[in-house]
Scaffold this motif. Structure first.
Motif, PDB file in Angstrom:
ATOM      1  N   SER A  86     -43.289  -2.218  18.745  1.00 31.03           N
ATOM      2  CA  SER A  86     -43.037  -3.661  18.846  1.00 31.03           C
ATOM      3  C   SER A  86     -41.748  -4.068  18.138  1.00 31.03           C
ATOM      4  O   SER A  86     -41.191  -5.136  18.422  1.00 31.03           O
ATOM      5  N   GLY A  87     -41.287  -3.223  17.205  1.00 28.84           N
ATOM      6  CA  GLY A  87     -40.095  -3.558  16.428  1.00 28.84           C
ATOM      7  C   GLY A  87     -40.421  -4.204  15.095  1.00 28.84           C
ATOM      8  O   GLY A  87     -39.516  -4.587  14.344  1.00 28.84           O
ATOM      9  N   SER A 227     -30.424  -2.429  15.719  1.00 32.86           N
ATOM     10  CA  SER A 227     -30.097  -3.611  16.528  1.00 32.86           C
ATOM     11  C   SER A 227     -29.947  -3.254  18.004  1.00 32.86           C
ATOM     12  O   SER A 227     -30.315  -4.036  18.880  1.00 32.86           O
ATOM     13  N   GLU A 228     -29.405  -2.071  18.267  1.00 32.76           N
ATOM     14  CA  GLU A 228     -29.190  -1.643  19.650  1.00 32.76           C
ATOM     15  C   GLU A 228     -30.487  -1.230  20.343  1.00 32.76           C
ATOM     16  O   GLU A 228     -30.621  -1.384  21.556  1.00 32.76           O
ATOM     17  N   ASN A 229     -31.432  -0.722  19.575  1.00 31.21           N
ATOM     18  CA  ASN A 229     -32.646  -0.168  20.170  1.00 31.21           C
ATOM     19  C   ASN A 229     -33.852  -1.105  20.132  1.00 31.21           C
ATOM     20  O   ASN A 229     -34.856  -0.844  20.793  1.00 31.21           O
ATOM     21  N   PHE A 230     -33.773  -2.169  19.319  1.00 35.48           N
ATOM     22  CA  PHE A 230     -34.890  -3.099  19.215  1.00 35.48           C
ATOM     23  C   PHE A 230     -34.389  -4.536  19.259  1.00 35.48           C
ATOM     24  O   PHE A 230     -33.301  -4.835  18.765  1.00 35.48           O
ATOM     25  N   ASN A 231     -35.197  -5.389  19.840  1.00 34.75           N
ATOM     26  CA  ASN A 231     -34.963  -6.827  19.771  1.00 34.75           C
ATOM     27  C   ASN A 231     -35.582  -7.306  18.459  1.00 34.75           C
ATOM     28  O   ASN A 231     -36.793  -7.489  18.364  1.00 34.75           O
ATOM     29  N   LEU A 232     -34.767  -7.510  17.445  1.00 38.30           N
ATOM     30  CA  LEU A 232     -35.259  -7.791  16.100  1.00 38.30           C
ATOM     31  C   LEU A 232     -35.478  -9.296  15.892  1.00 38.30           C
ATOM     32  O   LEU A 232     -34.864  -9.935  15.030  1.00 38.30           O
ATOM     33  N   ASN A 233     -36.383  -9.849  16.672  1.00 38.29           N
ATOM     34  CA  ASN A 233     -36.722 -11.259  16.570  1.00 38.29           C
ATOM     35  C   ASN A 233     -37.611 -11.501  15.343  1.00 38.29           C
ATOM     36  O   ASN A 233     -38.562 -10.746  15.119  1.00 38.29           O
ATOM     37  N   PHE A 271     -41.362  -8.634  23.599  1.00 35.20           N
ATOM     38  CA  PHE A 271     -40.021  -8.609  23.006  1.00 35.20           C
ATOM     39  C   PHE A 271     -39.246  -7.314  23.267  1.00 35.20           C
ATOM     40  O   PHE A 271     -38.017  -7.309  23.233  1.00 35.20           O
ATOM     41  N   GLN A 272     -39.964  -6.208  23.475  1.00 37.53           N
ATOM     42  CA  GLN A 272     -39.262  -4.936  23.696  1.00 37.53           C
ATOM     43  C   GLN A 272     -39.311  -4.496  25.157  1.00 37.53           C
ATOM     44  O   GLN A 272     -38.759  -3.442  25.491  1.00 37.53           O
TER      45      GLN A 272
END
Length: 459
Positions: A86-87, A227-233, A271-272
């Protein structure tokens, strides 16, 4: 059928020789070593007249008592897999790297884990959530993971010992017949000194990492790769907050972890952009997608049920090792000897401390030792005019605090597997876990911190 004293002692000596010799001297796998020791005990017990039916019954009962812990282990594996996918954990690692000064990382780690564990009352929940994320931050900052594991363990078990929500903090005084508040206050004598020494150690160790973040190319590489591999919301922080809130309100651990797993799975989809197959794969095998950056892969490629199966096998082998000793009556024989030989309060307290420490080392489960010898030893404190809270404190000092240092124990196996650092690597950096025993002995022989009741009959 009851063995003689010398046979009981022989069983203990042989079993410890096999375990310590195999693990420490020969370096054999812990699981196989424990099973071997169990076979030795079972064989001698059968030769000396203990029935197989009794041994089998106790073995099944012991494994049954471990079932809740096994289920939690599997749930933690799924939780880590879901939160990686999920990040959620990458988000915590990201902001940890951005905001924490390496000089103070270790002491902050201990304090954060202490706060969460006190509020939630669970060392397992603290280690399996915040602990895993902090291990990732440690890797990014270039701080040795065994330092960090020690700080996490100290923080988690500081809270586990002192939180009124902790099962062990509730169980120890219950078995001793002591009020919960009296028990918690009395534990401060042995817990606070070791905790403060631990914090000083982390402060000293942290000095060598001062300014490291400013010069670390690894940190920038990790930040950009995450940052490139996950949507860090920021919304991804909801699962751990939800788990913490539910545990704080005393909701059962397994359902709470289930909520955390489901929340992680839902956020992974939203999100991912993960599909159902990827989610299920992460729950079973952990997060497996490669970023092609070794240090980042070491942080995120974790979790899943499969990561915990080795630990489950270790727990079962520990049952094979410990339960035959119970079947042979070794525990009761040792208890009888303490009752017969204790001629003073100091002798009785030190003998009780040693006995509980030995039995806990064998079984690795405070659920077993607290329940078995807690009520039996308690009346001895009355006999010598000593308050029973001295005994409930001793149980926690040689049980709860010692738990992460027993590799084959339920808790020790969980800690090593979840943090992926062996007990031998981190135990020196978790001084609170063993200093409590040292301070307990100092208090016993000096009389400091030992509460008496009216009608004291001896020292």
């Amino acid at each position: 059928m009851k063995l003689s004293t010398w046979k009981a002692i022989l069983l203990l000596v042989l079993s410890f020789t096999v375990v310590l010799g195999g693990i420490i001297y020969l370096g054999t796998p812990t699981t196989i070593t424990l099973i071997t020791a169990g076979v030795v005990v079972i064989t001698l017990s059968l030769i000396w007249g203990i029935s197989w039916e009794k041994i089998e019954e106790d073995l099944i009962e012991t494994i049954k008592s471990m079932l809740p812990a096994i289920l939690i282990l599997l749930a933690v594996g799924m939780l880590i897999g879901a939160w990686m996918l999920s990040g959620t954990i990458p988000l915590i690692v990201y902001y940890g790297l951005v905001s924490i000064d390496p000089s103070f990382f270790l002491i902050i780690t201990a304090l954060v884990c202490s706060f969460m564990s006190i509020m939630a009352g669970t060392s397992w929940g603290t280690i399996g959530t915040v602990g895993v994320a902090l291990m990732g931050v440690s890797l990014g900052l270039g701080i040795p993971v065994h330092y960090t594991a020690g700080a996490i363990v100290v923080g988690a078990f500081f809270g586990d010992k002192l939180s009124p929500l902790s099962d062990t903090t509730i169980m120890a005084p219950t078995m001793a017949g002591v009020k919960l508040v009296d028990h918690i206050k009395h534990m401060l004598w042995t817990t606070i000194p070791g905790y403060l020494i631990s914090l000083v150690l982390y402060l000293i160790l942290g000095f060598q990492f001062g300014g490291q973040i400013e010069n670390s190319e690894n940190v920038n590489l990790i930040l950009s790769t995450l940052s490139e591999n996950f949507n860090l919301n920021p919304i991804l922080i909801i699962p751990p907050l939800l788990v913490l809130l539910l545990i704080y309100f005393k909701k059962p651990t397994l359902p709470v972890f289930g909520v955390g797993i489901i929340a992680g799975c839902v956020l992974a989809v939203i999100f991912q952009g993960r599909d159902v197959l990827e989610v299920f794969s992460a729950l079973n095998n952990g997060y497996s997608q490669a970023t092609n950056i070794p240090i980042v892969d070491e942080i995120v490629q974790r979790g899943g049920i499969s990561s915990m199966l080795g630990t489950v096998a270790l727990l079962i082998s520990a049952a094979v090792f410990g339960s035959p000793l119970k079947s042979a009556g070794v525990v009761q024989i040792l208890l009888d000897k303490i009752v017969a030989l204790a001629k003073s309060g100091k002798a009785m307290m030190s003998s009780s401390l040693a006995l509980h420490g030995i039995l806990f080392t064998i079984t690795g489960s405070y659920y077993v030792t607290y329940a078995v010898i807690g009520p039996i030893i308690s009346p001895l404190y009355d006999k010598f005019g000593l308050h029973r809270k001295n005994w409930s404190r001793t149980m926690e000092d040689t049980g709860t605090a010692l738990a992460p240092l027993i590799p084959w124990g339920v808790t020790g196996a969980f800690v090593a597997e979840t943090l992926q650092v062996s007990t031998g690597e981190f135990f020196l950096y978790a001084p609170m876990t063993y200093l409590g025993i040292i301070f307990a002995l100092i208090y016993i022989f000096s009389g400091i911190g030992i509460t008496k009741v009216q009608g004291n009959k001896g020292e």
